[in-house]
Design an enzyme around this catalytic site. Structure first.
Site, PDB file in Angstrom:
ATOM      1  N   PHE A 152       0.925  -1.377   0.077  1.00 17.16           N
ATOM      2  CA  PHE A 152       0.052  -0.004  -0.048  1.00 17.16           C
ATOM      3  C   PHE A 152       0.729   1.292  -0.034  1.00 17.16           C
ATOM      4  O   PHE A 152       0.428   2.462   0.270  1.00 17.16           O
ATOM      5  CB  PHE A 152      -1.004   0.105   1.179  1.00 17.16           C
ATOM      6  CG  PHE A 152      -1.935  -1.268   1.047  1.00 17.16           C
ATOM      7  CD1 PHE A 152      -3.106  -0.913   0.542  1.00 17.16           C
ATOM      8  CD2 PHE A 152      -1.376  -2.158   2.007  1.00 17.16           C
ATOM      9  CE1 PHE A 152      -4.036  -2.334   0.605  1.00 17.16           C
ATOM     10  CE2 PHE A 152      -2.418  -3.258   2.159  1.00 17.16           C
ATOM     11  CZ  PHE A 152      -3.342  -3.609   1.343  1.00 17.16           C
ATOM     12  N   ARG A 154       3.065   4.683  -0.538  1.00 19.33           N
ATOM     13  CA  ARG A 154       2.827   5.860  -1.540  1.00 19.33           C
ATOM     14  C   ARG A 154       4.241   6.174  -1.935  1.00 19.33           C
ATOM     15  O   ARG A 154       4.957   6.531  -1.251  1.00 19.33           O
ATOM     16  CB  ARG A 154       1.678   6.967  -0.678  1.00 19.33           C
ATOM     17  CG  ARG A 154       0.729   6.694  -0.063  1.00 19.33           C
ATOM     18  CD  ARG A 154       0.335   7.573   1.013  1.00 19.33           C
ATOM     19  NE  ARG A 154       1.296   7.744   2.121  1.00 19.33           N
ATOM     20  CZ  ARG A 154       1.285   8.328   3.155  1.00 19.33           C
ATOM     21  NH1 ARG A 154       0.500   9.605   3.111  1.00 19.33           N
ATOM     22  NH2 ARG A 154       2.134   8.027   4.084  1.00 19.33           N
ATOM     23  N   LYS A 208      -6.467  -4.732  -1.620  1.00 18.38           N
ATOM     24  CA  LYS A 208      -5.757  -3.563  -2.455  1.00 18.38           C
ATOM     25  C   LYS A 208      -6.505  -2.962  -3.602  1.00 18.38           C
ATOM     26  O   LYS A 208      -6.579  -1.683  -3.559  1.00 18.38           O
ATOM     27  CB  LYS A 208      -4.490  -4.543  -3.036  1.00 18.38           C
ATOM     28  CG  LYS A 208      -3.586  -3.726  -3.771  1.00 18.38           C
ATOM     29  CD  LYS A 208      -2.986  -2.514  -3.153  1.00 18.38           C
ATOM     30  CE  LYS A 208      -2.344  -1.469  -4.244  1.00 18.38           C
ATOM     31  NZ  LYS A 208      -1.667  -0.111  -3.456  1.00 18.38           N
ATOM     32  N   PHE A 253      -7.736  13.486   0.403  1.00 13.99           N
ATOM     33  CA  PHE A 253      -8.323  12.763  -0.788  1.00 13.99           C
ATOM     34  C   PHE A 253      -9.508  13.673  -1.401  1.00 13.99           C
ATOM     35  O   PHE A 253     -10.374  13.301  -2.201  1.00 13.99           O
ATOM     36  CB  PHE A 253      -8.228  11.252  -0.921  1.00 13.99           C
ATOM     37  CG  PHE A 253      -7.079  10.779  -1.274  1.00 13.99           C
ATOM     38  CD1 PHE A 253      -5.952  10.965  -0.570  1.00 13.99           C
ATOM     39  CD2 PHE A 253      -7.026  10.341  -2.660  1.00 13.99           C
ATOM     40  CE1 PHE A 253      -4.847  10.182  -0.963  1.00 13.99           C
ATOM     41  CE2 PHE A 253      -5.726   9.522  -2.870  1.00 13.99           C
ATOM     42  CZ  PHE A 253      -4.665   9.494  -2.048  1.00 13.99           C
ATOM     43  N   ASN A 255      -9.263  17.082  -2.199  1.00 13.28           N
ATOM     44  CA  ASN A 255      -8.798  18.181  -2.945  1.00 13.28           C
ATOM     45  C   ASN A 255      -9.351  18.286  -4.681  1.00 13.28           C
ATOM     46  O   ASN A 255      -8.806  17.342  -5.478  1.00 13.28           O
ATOM     47  CB  ASN A 255      -7.158  18.219  -3.031  1.00 13.28           C
ATOM     48  CG  ASN A 255      -6.923  18.873  -1.640  1.00 13.28           C
ATOM     49  OD1 ASN A 255      -7.450  19.213  -0.838  1.00 13.28           O
ATOM     50  ND2 ASN A 255      -5.732  18.041  -1.158  1.00 13.28           N
ATOM     51  N   GLY A 257      -9.313  19.345  -8.551  1.00  8.44           N
ATOM     52  CA  GLY A 257      -8.278  19.847  -9.224  1.00  8.44           C
ATOM     53  C   GLY A 257      -8.219  18.989 -10.483  1.00  8.44           C
ATOM     54  O   GLY A 257      -9.139  18.624 -10.998  1.00  8.44           O
ATOM     55  N   CYS A 264      -0.592   3.519 -10.694  1.00  9.52           N
ATOM     56  CA  CYS A 264      -1.399   2.789  -9.896  1.00  9.52           C
ATOM     57  C   CYS A 264      -2.876   3.116 -10.215  1.00  9.52           C
ATOM     58  O   CYS A 264      -3.617   2.196 -10.758  1.00  9.52           O
ATOM     59  CB  CYS A 264      -1.011   2.796  -8.592  1.00  9.52           C
ATOM     60  SG  CYS A 264       0.488   1.985  -7.956  1.00  9.52           S
ATOM     61  N   LYS A 267      -4.828   2.471 -13.678  1.00  6.54           N
ATOM     62  CA  LYS A 267      -4.835   1.146 -14.364  1.00  6.54           C
ATOM     63  C   LYS A 267      -5.574   0.289 -13.294  1.00  6.54           C
ATOM     64  O   LYS A 267      -6.021  -0.674 -13.457  1.00  6.54           O
ATOM     65  CB  LYS A 267      -3.470   0.922 -14.636  1.00  6.54           C
ATOM     66  CG  LYS A 267      -2.453   0.723 -13.544  1.00  6.54           C
ATOM     67  CD  LYS A 267      -1.953  -0.692 -13.143  1.00  6.54           C
ATOM     68  CE  LYS A 267      -0.883  -0.748 -11.946  1.00  6.54           C
ATOM     69  NZ  LYS A 267      -0.843  -1.941 -11.364  1.00  6.54           N
ATOM     70  N   LYS A 327       2.499  13.452  -8.813  1.00 10.61           N
ATOM     71  CA  LYS A 327       2.374  14.086  -7.644  1.00 10.61           C
ATOM     72  C   LYS A 327       3.754  14.525  -7.175  1.00 10.61           C
ATOM     73  O   LYS A 327       4.694  14.063  -7.495  1.00 10.61           O
ATOM     74  CB  LYS A 327       1.804  12.917  -6.529  1.00 10.61           C
ATOM     75  CG  LYS A 327       2.757  11.660  -6.676  1.00 10.61           C
ATOM     76  CD  LYS A 327       2.283  10.569  -5.763  1.00 10.61           C
ATOM     77  CE  LYS A 327       2.405  10.920  -3.983  1.00 10.61           C
ATOM     78  NZ  LYS A 327       2.206   9.697  -3.278  1.00 10.61           N
TER      79      LYS A 327
HETATM   80  N1  NAD Z   1       4.505   2.450  -7.401  1.00 12.89           N
HETATM   81  C1  NAD Z   1       3.679   2.315  -6.255  1.00 12.89           C
HETATM   82  O1  NAD Z   1       3.540   3.297  -5.483  1.00 12.89           O
HETATM   83  C2  NAD Z   1       3.025   1.037  -6.022  1.00 12.89           C
HETATM   84  C3  NAD Z   1       2.216   0.963  -4.736  1.00 12.89           C
HETATM   85  C4  NAD Z   1       1.816  -0.364  -4.418  1.00 12.89           C
HETATM   86  C5  NAD Z   1       1.687  -1.354  -5.331  1.00 12.89           C
HETATM   87  N2  NAD Z   1       2.329  -1.121  -6.448  1.00 12.89           N
HETATM   88  C6  NAD Z   1       2.330  -2.371  -7.574  1.00 12.89           C
HETATM   89  O2  NAD Z   1       3.501  -2.870  -7.526  1.00 12.89           O
HETATM   90  C7  NAD Z   1       3.717  -3.390  -8.758  1.00 12.89           C
HETATM   91  C8  NAD Z   1       5.150  -2.800  -9.343  1.00 12.89           C
HETATM   92  O3  NAD Z   1       5.038  -1.417  -9.647  1.00 12.89           O
HETATM   93  P1  NAD Z   1       6.359  -0.329  -9.661  1.00 12.89           P
HETATM   94  O4  NAD Z   1       5.628   0.780  -9.504  1.00 12.89           O
HETATM   95  O5  NAD Z   1       7.140  -0.863  -8.822  1.00 12.89           O
HETATM   96  O6  NAD Z   1       6.692  -0.736 -11.207  1.00 12.89           O
HETATM   97  P2  NAD Z   1       8.134  -0.723 -11.891  1.00 12.89           P
HETATM   98  O7  NAD Z   1       7.743  -0.650 -13.318  1.00 12.89           O
HETATM   99  O8  NAD Z   1       8.600   0.611 -11.031  1.00 12.89           O
HETATM  100  O9  NAD Z   1       8.733  -1.606 -11.346  1.00 12.89           O
HETATM  101  C9  NAD Z   1       8.853  -3.040 -12.094  1.00 12.89           C
HETATM  102  C10 NAD Z   1       9.954  -3.489 -12.075  1.00 12.89           C
HETATM  103  O10 NAD Z   1      10.243  -4.905 -12.316  1.00 12.89           O
HETATM  104  C11 NAD Z   1      11.255  -5.141 -13.443  1.00 12.89           C
HETATM  105  N3  NAD Z   1      10.942  -6.513 -13.904  1.00 12.89           N
HETATM  106  C12 NAD Z   1       9.814  -6.863 -14.826  1.00 12.89           C
HETATM  107  N4  NAD Z   1       9.833  -8.119 -14.971  1.00 12.89           N
HETATM  108  C13 NAD Z   1      10.623  -8.566 -14.400  1.00 12.89           C
HETATM  109  C14 NAD Z   1      11.006 -10.423 -14.155  1.00 12.89           C
HETATM  110  N5  NAD Z   1      10.530 -11.096 -14.748  1.00 12.89           N
HETATM  111  N6  NAD Z   1      11.887 -10.229 -13.152  1.00 12.89           N
HETATM  112  C15 NAD Z   1      12.604  -9.363 -12.517  1.00 12.89           C
HETATM  113  N7  NAD Z   1      12.428  -7.960 -12.600  1.00 12.89           N
HETATM  114  C16 NAD Z   1      11.382  -7.622 -13.462  1.00 12.89           C
HETATM  115  C17 NAD Z   1      11.084  -4.030 -14.397  1.00 12.89           C
HETATM  116  O11 NAD Z   1      12.232  -3.768 -15.013  1.00 12.89           O
HETATM  117  C18 NAD Z   1      11.028  -2.965 -13.213  1.00 12.89           C
HETATM  118  O12 NAD Z   1      12.071  -2.366 -12.784  1.00 12.89           O
HETATM  119  C19 NAD Z   1       2.726  -3.225  -9.466  1.00 12.89           C
HETATM  120  O13 NAD Z   1       1.707  -4.191  -9.595  1.00 12.89           O
HETATM  121  C20 NAD Z   1       2.148  -1.938  -8.965  1.00 12.89           C
HETATM  122  O14 NAD Z   1       0.726  -2.015  -9.252  1.00 12.89           O
HETATM  123  C21 NAD Z   1       3.034  -0.130  -6.832  1.00 12.89           C
END
Ligand code: NAD
Length: 433
Positions: A152, A154, A208, A253, A255, A257, A264, A267, A327
């Protein structure tokens, strides 16, 4: 404990460094060689406050190492976190699970001991069950347990959110060791009083997506009210303040604008609708389509406001865009409302100059045809309108008098409703929201 984190993006790199901070020995696996090299050298390839110090500390201490080899992963430990991306499928609402599937398909045949895979990526409900079935087919003489432990965090607060989360959630199948291993992994967090919610995997997956759907709905709710306020001549900010005092509603949440964006919320609500459809429950989530529509209308509204303050046309006008990240305190420009608006304004014939304190490189990669400036002041040079689209602290302290000398016309569209209208209006600006 020894553990592997598969995927070192915003989520995985943070998780890996934070697990090392909790005292674990962590191997991070990343397929992108450039990212891998940077991380192995102790450099975070994106902006996240507090993470560079933590990564450097644990690369130096040797508690965190980085590799591109799944063979290394299989040898290193028997606990694996999945942190790869789950983007929207191209041209469809559903989540693209190819990276999750690839991680499972590559890892499991290499396992020589029983393994526990804890999914952190955001996935459609039913994924853990599907992967469990797949794992049973792929595993050679070993038991592989799959459980889901959604994240979760941010962006901008990722380290704090990982080390001091509001809650931990684990969805596990009966009879496995996921719960006891997770209690060990997170023992210091759990001991400090953090709620640890144990469920079955579909419930954890839905926790989630429900959380993100709720947050998106709250933002679009106030933006829908903003549309009515525009028509009625009412003040949406005062409404948010007034209803926000009700503890059942809360001010966060609310605000109004330009709306939400990023890697996230957009999608995730679309994937949620798609999955509900597959399950025959599409009707339950039809409201999310409207949440999405309201959100996208905000971007169009910003473009219309820009056109209006420029005298009815954007052709030949100069527009300054302050903010590009989705953000503040992040350099993430995935589905950034600010860049989307900048692109639309350029398409309508204006020359657009963008400035963001941290997201310039990522913005250039995504929108190479926009002009970029090295400061807010430079972006505003001879501008006919200035749009504030990401509420960076730096922009909150801008001096209306100084900026007033740089622009051609003092038109300000505050897409985040974060500036003080009285201050800007008294300096001669046409302040619009
Ligand atoms: N970014 C956020 O704030 C956040 C918060 C909570 C949940 N999530 C979830 O976490 C997941 C990852 O999000 P993110 O923002 O870190 O994405 P991201 O694209 O920044 O990171 C994903 C990474 O995985 C790597 N990758 C792809 N295939 C791979 C494999 N087979 N083996 C090893 N590495 C591999 C990519 O090269 C990339 O660096 C998503 O499902 C997202 O919805 C993200």
């Amino acid at each position: 404990m020894r553990m592997v984190v598969l995927g070192l993006g915003y989520l995985g790199a943070t998780h890996a460094a934070c697990m090392a901070e909790l005292g674990h020995e962590v191997l991070g696996i990343e397929v992108d060689p450039e990212k891998r090299e940077q991380l192995a050298a102790g450099v975070v390839p994106f902006y996240e406050p507090g993470l560079p110090e933590l990564l450097r500390k644990h690369i130096d201490s040797g508690r965190l190492t980085v590799s591109g080899s799944y063979r290394d992963a299989a040898e290193f430990a028997d606990v694996f976190f999945i942190a790869v991306g789950t983007p929207q499928k191209k041209g469809e609402y559903g989540a693209d699970l190819q990276y999750v599937d690839a991680a499972i398909d590559e890892l499991i045949p290499l396992l020589t001991r029983d393994g526990l895979i804890l999914g952190k990526s955001t996935v459609p409900v039913g994924t853990a069950q599907r992967l469990s079935d797949r794992a049973a087919e792929l595993a050679k003489d070993v038991d592989v347990e799959i459980a889901w432990n959604p994240e979760f965090l941010r962006e901008g607060y990722a380290v704090k959110d990982t080390l001091q989360p509001d809650r931990l959630v684990l969805g596990r199948f009966a009879g496995g060791r996921a719960e006891s291993v997770s209690r060990d992994i997170y023992s210091s967090i759990i001991d400090s009083g953090t709620p640890f919610i144990i469920t079955d995997p579909p419930t954890a997956e839905l926790v989630k997506t429900s959380a993100n759907a709720f947050l998106a709905t709250k933002i679009s709710f106030i933006n829908a009210i903003a549309e009515v306020c525009d028509a009625a001549g009412a003040d949406v900010k005062a409404i948010a303040d007034a209803i926000g005092y009700d503890s059942r509603i809360g001010r966060k949440f609310l605000n109004a604008g330009i709306g939400f964006g990023g890697g996230c919320l957009p999608k995730d609500i679309r994937a949620f609708m798609a999955r509900a459809g597959e399950l025959g429950a599409a009707e339950a989530l039809t409201f999310l389509r409207e949440v999405d529509n309201v959100n996208m209308r905000r971007r169009t509204r910003m473009v219309e406001l820009a056109r209006e303050v420029c005298g009815g046309t954007l052709l030949g006008k100069r527009v300054a865009i302050l903010g590009a990240a989705f953000k503040p305190e992040s350099d993430d420009v995935r589905d950034s409302p600010a860049l989307n608006v900048a692109g639309q304004i350029q398409l309508q014939g204006a020359s657009v100059s963008v400035y963001d304190p941290k997201a310039m490189d990522n913005s250039r990669k995504l929108f190479p045809t926009l002009d970029y400036s090295s400061s807010a002041l430079e972006a505003c040079d001879q501008a006919d309108a200035m749009l504030l689209l990401t509420e960076w602290q730096e922009f909150l302290s801008l001096d209306p008098a100084e900026l007033g000398k740089r622009v051609r016309h003092k038109n300000l569209v505050d897409g985040r409703m974060c500036l003080n209208p009285t201050v800007w209006e008294s300096a001669g600006w046409n302040y619009r929201v």
